[in-house]
Design a protein around this motif. Structure first.
Motif, PDB file in Angstrom:
ATOM      1  N   VAL A   1       0.817  -1.222   0.000  1.00 35.99           N
ATOM      2  CA  VAL A   1       0.000   0.000   0.000  1.00 35.99           C
ATOM      3  C   VAL A   1       0.850   1.270   0.000  1.00 35.99           C
ATOM      4  CG1 VAL A   1      -1.943  -1.144   1.127  1.00 35.99           C
ATOM      5  CG2 VAL A   1      -0.184  -0.038   2.526  1.00 35.99           C
ATOM      6  N   GLY A   2       2.157   1.136   0.120  1.00 34.48           N
ATOM      7  CA  GLY A   2       3.015   2.317   0.110  1.00 34.48           C
ATOM      8  C   GLY A   2       4.467   1.943  -0.065  1.00 34.48           C
ATOM      9  N   ARG A   3       5.200   2.807  -0.739  1.00 38.37           N
ATOM     10  CA  ARG A   3       6.646   2.616  -0.924  1.00 38.37           C
ATOM     11  C   ARG A   3       7.295   3.983  -0.699  1.00 38.37           C
ATOM     12  NH1 ARG A   3       9.605  -0.384  -6.087  1.00 38.37           N
ATOM     13  NH2 ARG A   3      11.769  -0.027  -5.387  1.00 38.37           N
ATOM     14  N   PHE A   4       7.788   4.195   0.531  1.00 39.52           N
ATOM     15  CA  PHE A   4       8.344   5.480   0.909  1.00 39.52           C
ATOM     16  C   PHE A   4       9.872   5.452   0.767  1.00 39.52           C
ATOM     17  CE2 PHE A   4       4.747   6.439   4.191  1.00 39.52           C
ATOM     18  CZ  PHE A   4       3.846   6.529   3.149  1.00 39.52           C
ATOM     19  N   GLY A   5      10.430   6.510   0.216  1.00 38.49           N
ATOM     20  CA  GLY A   5      11.875   6.672   0.208  1.00 38.49           C
ATOM     21  C   GLY A   5      12.361   7.243   1.534  1.00 38.49           C
ATOM     22  N   PHE A   6      13.655   7.123   1.757  1.00 33.73           N
ATOM     23  CA  PHE A   6      14.223   7.710   2.983  1.00 33.73           C
ATOM     24  C   PHE A   6      14.055   9.222   2.938  1.00 33.73           C
ATOM     25  CE2 PHE A   6      17.696   9.862   5.133  1.00 33.73           C
ATOM     26  CZ  PHE A   6      17.578   9.332   6.412  1.00 33.73           C
ATOM     27  N   SER A   7      13.633   9.790   4.065  1.00 30.73           N
ATOM     28  CA  SER A   7      13.452  11.237   4.139  1.00 30.73           C
ATOM     29  C   SER A   7      13.815  11.740   5.532  1.00 30.73           C
ATOM     30  CB  SER A   7      12.007  11.624   3.825  1.00 30.73           C
ATOM     31  OG  SER A   7      11.798  13.007   4.056  1.00 30.73           O
ATOM     32  N   PRO A   8      14.665  12.780   5.602  1.00 30.77           N
ATOM     33  CA  PRO A   8      14.978  13.372   6.905  1.00 30.77           C
ATOM     34  C   PRO A   8      13.777  14.059   7.547  1.00 30.77           C
ATOM     35  CG  PRO A   8      15.934  14.675   5.121  1.00 30.77           C
ATOM     36  CD  PRO A   8      15.410  13.420   4.502  1.00 30.77           C
TER      37      PRO A   8
END
Length: 287
Positions: free
Chosen positions: A245-252
């Motif tokens: 349901v989601g594919r998040f990239g690394f984020s500060p």
């Protein structure tokens, strides 16, 4: 009324940040922080406590000095080493298992059993709605029982308010707190990351969800830190018919939002709010 539980298999995947983000975009819900061993959802949601309750589980022994004749029978029979030998024996509560043998052998009734206070649980108000949460005492056990207490109160609160969703922040791993968080839920969201250990633990928590017949979806967080492992996890989801349901990239922004006591949709009302809205709508579609 539906119950959604966010789990992770392993710690550090971003489970609580995801739960807080879903709380920010969801509507008409009651929140429950069932990660009672290391609760941290309150750090982002800043709850205002309006009910405070002791969590009592089991018993603990104590010795009344005035009635004690220092016969040593309690220390001799305690197989857990909770009562050292001496002229004025006292119970070390961190070692006491509440078996009651000291009270059984004491000739004067100096050794007594009383309820063990293992922590506290709370009903609070947050900017996203009511939240039930808890704090287990240091070194205390029965976290599964405390999780059940939190879930029961959250469900009762949701029914009283006619809320449509109970959103549960579960514990990492597959032990008693996770079982207590997962059993009876309508759907689970497993937050994972592209590492070997995360894939291994995703498989374990998926097996647990199947055991309890709970429909599970997956959110892949920090997907870009290891593209190869990310593809392996996506392959696992495809093979086992697990909705991604989601594919998040690394984020500060995750860390920045936490430091400011905010959720990611509050920190970024554009892209990240849209992403969390998409995840929330897919979770609703599961049930």
């Amino acid at each position: 009324m539906k119950q959604f539980v966010v789990i992770s298999g392993k710690g550090g995947t971003g489970k609580t940040s995801v739960t807080a983000g879903l709380a920010a975009v969801g509507k008409d819900m009651v929140l429950a922080d069932c990660d009672v061993d290391a609760a941290d959802l309150h750090l982002v949601l800043a709850p205002e406590i309006r009910e405070r309750h002791d969590f009592i589980s089991g018993v603990v022994a104590s010795i009344e000095p005035e009635a004690c004749i220092s016969c040593g029978l309690c220390a001799t029979h305690c197989r857990y080493g909770a009562i050292p030998q001496g002229d004025a024996p006292q119970v070390a509560p961190e070692h006491c298992e509440g078996c009651g043998v000291c009270a059984h052998v004491c000739p004067t009734g100096a050794a007594r059993l009383s309820d063990r206070r293992c922590g506290e649980w709370y009903v609070s108000d947050t900017r996203f709605g009511p939240m039930v949460h808890a704090a287990l005492g240091i070194g205390e056990e029965n976290s599964g029982k405390l999780v059940s207490t939190v879930r029961t109160r959250a469900r009762e609160l949701a029914e009283a308010r006619d809320a449509s969703v109970v959103l549960i922040d579960g514990s990492p791993g597959v032990g008693c707190p996770v079982i207590a968080s997962l059993a009876g839920a309508d759907a689970a969201l497993a937050v994972t990351e592209p590492t070997v250990s995360a894939l291994h633990d995703l498989e374990r928590v998926h097996a647990l969800a199947r055991h309890f017949d709970v429909r599970m979806a997956v959110l892949l967080n920090k997907a870009d830190i290891h593209p190869g492992m990310a593809e392996r996890i996506i392959g696992y989801c495809t093979t086992h018919d697990l909705p991604l349901v989601g594919r998040f990239g690394f984020s500060p922004l995750f860390v920045q939002a936490q430091l400011e006591g905010r959720t990611l949709p509050e920190q970024d009302s554009g892209e990240w709010r849209q992403r969390f809205n998409g995840v929330w709508n897919q979770l609703l579609a599961l049930v």
